[in-house]
Scaffold this motif. Structure first.
Motif, PDB file in Angstrom:
ATOM      1  N   ASN A 323      38.822  21.914 -38.852  1.00  0.00           N
ATOM      2  CA  ASN A 323      38.739  22.209 -37.425  1.00  0.00           C
ATOM      3  C   ASN A 323      37.378  22.781 -37.026  1.00  0.00           C
ATOM      4  OD1 ASN A 323      41.553  21.973 -35.821  1.00  0.00           O
ATOM      5  ND2 ASN A 323      41.955  22.414 -37.983  1.00  0.00           N
ATOM      6  N   GLY A 324      36.395  22.656 -37.901  1.00  0.00           N
ATOM      7  CA  GLY A 324      35.040  23.061 -37.568  1.00  0.00           C
ATOM      8  C   GLY A 324      34.774  24.546 -37.638  1.00  0.00           C
ATOM      9  N   ILE A 325      35.674  25.278 -38.284  1.00  0.00           N
ATOM     10  CA  ILE A 325      35.525  26.733 -38.385  1.00  0.00           C
ATOM     11  C   ILE A 325      34.790  27.086 -39.675  1.00  0.00           C
ATOM     12  CG2 ILE A 325      36.798  28.908 -38.664  1.00  0.00           C
ATOM     13  CD1 ILE A 325      39.030  27.572 -36.941  1.00  0.00           C
ATOM     14  N   VAL A 326      33.772  27.932 -39.578  1.00  0.00           N
ATOM     15  CA  VAL A 326      33.002  28.349 -40.753  1.00  0.00           C
ATOM     16  C   VAL A 326      32.874  29.876 -40.775  1.00  0.00           C
ATOM     17  CG1 VAL A 326      31.686  26.198 -40.842  1.00  0.00           C
ATOM     18  CG2 VAL A 326      30.794  28.120 -39.517  1.00  0.00           C
ATOM     19  N   GLY A 327      32.709  30.411 -41.988  1.00  0.00           N
ATOM     20  CA  GLY A 327      32.335  31.815 -42.144  1.00  0.00           C
ATOM     21  C   GLY A 327      33.458  32.823 -42.137  1.00  0.00           C
ATOM     22  N   ILE A 328      34.716  32.420 -42.477  1.00  0.00           N
ATOM     23  CA  ILE A 328      35.796  33.403 -42.407  1.00  0.00           C
ATOM     24  C   ILE A 328      36.228  33.930 -43.777  1.00  0.00           C
ATOM     25  CG2 ILE A 328      36.649  32.363 -40.279  1.00  0.00           C
ATOM     26  CD1 ILE A 328      39.170  31.546 -41.936  1.00  0.00           C
ATOM     27  N   ASN A 329      35.593  33.489 -44.847  1.00  0.00           N
ATOM     28  CA  ASN A 329      35.921  34.044 -46.157  1.00  0.00           C
ATOM     29  C   ASN A 329      35.564  35.522 -46.190  1.00  0.00           C
ATOM     30  OD1 ASN A 329      37.157  33.222 -48.524  1.00  0.00           O
ATOM     31  ND2 ASN A 329      35.633  31.617 -48.895  1.00  0.00           N
ATOM     32  N   GLY A 330      36.440  36.345 -46.753  1.00  0.00           N
ATOM     33  CA  GLY A 330      36.174  37.774 -46.822  1.00  0.00           C
ATOM     34  C   GLY A 330      35.001  38.096 -47.723  1.00  0.00           C
ATOM     35  N   GLY A 335      37.731  40.531 -50.554  1.00  0.00           N
ATOM     36  CA  GLY A 335      38.640  39.391 -50.577  1.00  0.00           C
ATOM     37  C   GLY A 335      39.233  39.097 -49.210  1.00  0.00           C
ATOM     38  N   GLY A 336      40.274  38.275 -49.208  1.00  0.00           N
ATOM     39  CA  GLY A 336      40.942  37.948 -47.962  1.00  0.00           C
ATOM     40  C   GLY A 336      40.050  37.183 -47.005  1.00  0.00           C
ATOM     41  N   PHE A 337      40.164  37.540 -45.732  1.00  0.00           N
ATOM     42  CA  PHE A 337      39.433  36.837 -44.685  1.00  0.00           C
ATOM     43  C   PHE A 337      38.731  37.843 -43.779  1.00  0.00           C
ATOM     44  CE2 PHE A 337      43.285  34.542 -45.831  1.00  0.00           C
ATOM     45  CZ  PHE A 337      42.748  33.338 -46.288  1.00  0.00           C
TER      46      PHE A 337
END
Length: 364
Positions: A323-330, A335-337
């Motif tokens: 869906n074009g979403i980037v950069g949410i890795n924790g 960890g997590g988001f």
């Protein structure tokens, strides 16, 4: 279209990119690129003067404060602050609320005596300390106003009878503050102000030379104030792009406008986290950051929070990517988001993320 939730460097408004790219080819019809104009030229003098004027106007900075545009990021300020403010016979008080606060403490301890008067480290930095006593003889009290890794934010300025020093790298100009409450504010530009490479320092003039130390000129605030941020070659392009971004913020309606917009976006995501059976927030509700929103996956039955097996996280990240979403890795240490909600992030991007989280819950 990409929806950039990365923690930094920040996204910038499309019109800022357009203006900056044009200036790379031809700056203000000079026939020269912004990358090659002299920092001693009249053209750049106008840039840095307007940038300072906008910082002063947007933050309503009193006249007895100086504004500097420096290099080295927040990390250099971790050392410059005690070099300039911490006398050899004094102690500096620090509030420990995360990785960057801890780094500031470590640097100060190399220069003088630094005392941690409150910390949330024992609870994985999941809250902001509320009960602490500031030593009345401290040289200054230092805190980090927003904690990017752990998703906590100070919503009330700490009370202090000694000069208050704040690292506002990740939330400056995202909400209204009273600059007169502070002795010194510093902020790396790469979250809300502009690109990496320039750091804004706002300092009450009476603090100049407070430490009494003999320090190299390059680390002496007084030298930079006297030279009007031109003690040596400044980061010209970074300052120019910051100027464009400040103009954009001013046109929108300033900090009052952007603060309301940021609150709307944050509330959208926190509401989804709280009602979605597959996710759970990591920070204390009263201290939830509006800039960096952190959360984990949890058991479908609503059990205790834990990061689910790797394939579940990968499945969610694949849907996010599609869906074009980037950069949410924790952050690697947490960890997590992590979702960064900086000024230029449009409400439409937050809506897309919420819809993807809802879709994931329906599927799994």
């Amino acid at each position: 279209m990409k929806h950039n939730f990365g923690a930094g460097p920040c996204l910038l408004p499309p019109e800022v990119f357009a203006e900056a790219s044009q200036a790379v080819l031809d700056f203000n019809d000079t026939g020269l690129s912004i990358l090659e104009i002299s920092h001693r030229s009249e053209e750049f003098e106008a840039v840095i003067e307007e940038a300072e004027a906008l910082v002063r106007s947007l933050l309503d900075i009193p006249n007895d404060y100086s504004v500097m545009f420096l290099q080295g990021g927040g990390s250099q300020q971790f050392a410059m602050i005690p070099l300039n403010l911490l006398a050899e016979d004094k102690t500096a008080a620090y509030l420990d609320t995360g990785i960057w606060a801890k780094k500031a403490i470590q640097e100060a301890a190399k220069i003088g005596h630094a005392e941690v008067i409150a910390s949330s480290a024992g609870a994985s930095y999941s809250y902001i300390p509320k009960d602490f006593i500031v030593p009345t003889d401290a040289a200054y009290l230092h805190y980090t106003s927003n904690n990017t890794v752990y998703g906590t934010e100070w919503f009330e300025t700490p009370k202090s009878s000694v000069p208050l020093v704040a690292d506002m790298s990740s939330d400056i100009m995202s909400k209204q503050i009273d600059v007169s409450d502070f002795g010194l504010i510093y902020a790396g530009a790469q979250k809300n102000l502009g690109p990496a490479g320039v750091t804004v320092v706002i300092m009450k003039n009476e603090l100049v030379g407070l430490s009494g130390r003999s320090i190299p000129k390059i680390f002496d605030y007084n030298e930079h104030i006297k030279a009007k941020s031109l003690y040596h070659t400044p980061p010209v392009f970074a300052i120019y792009v910051m100027l464009l971004n400040l103009r954009w913020l001013k046109r929108l309606g300033g900090i009052a406008y952007i603060s309301n917009k940021n609150a709307i976006k944050a509330e959208m995501l926190y509401d989804e986290i709280d009602q979605n059976p597959l996710f759970i927030g990591t920070s204390a509700r009263e201290d939830r950051s509006r800039m960096n929103i952190t959360f984990l996956m949890r058991d479908k039955m609503g059990g205790s929070a834990f990061l689910k097996k790797a394939d579940d996280k990968s499945r969610f990240l694949k849907l996010v990517e599609d869906n074009g979403i980037v950069g949410i890795n924790g952050h690697r240490s947490a960890g997590g988001f992590r979702v960064s909600n900086y000024n230029a992030l449009p409400i439409s991007s937050m809506k897309v993320l919420v819809e993807v989280m809802q879709e994931f819950a329906r599927k799994y």
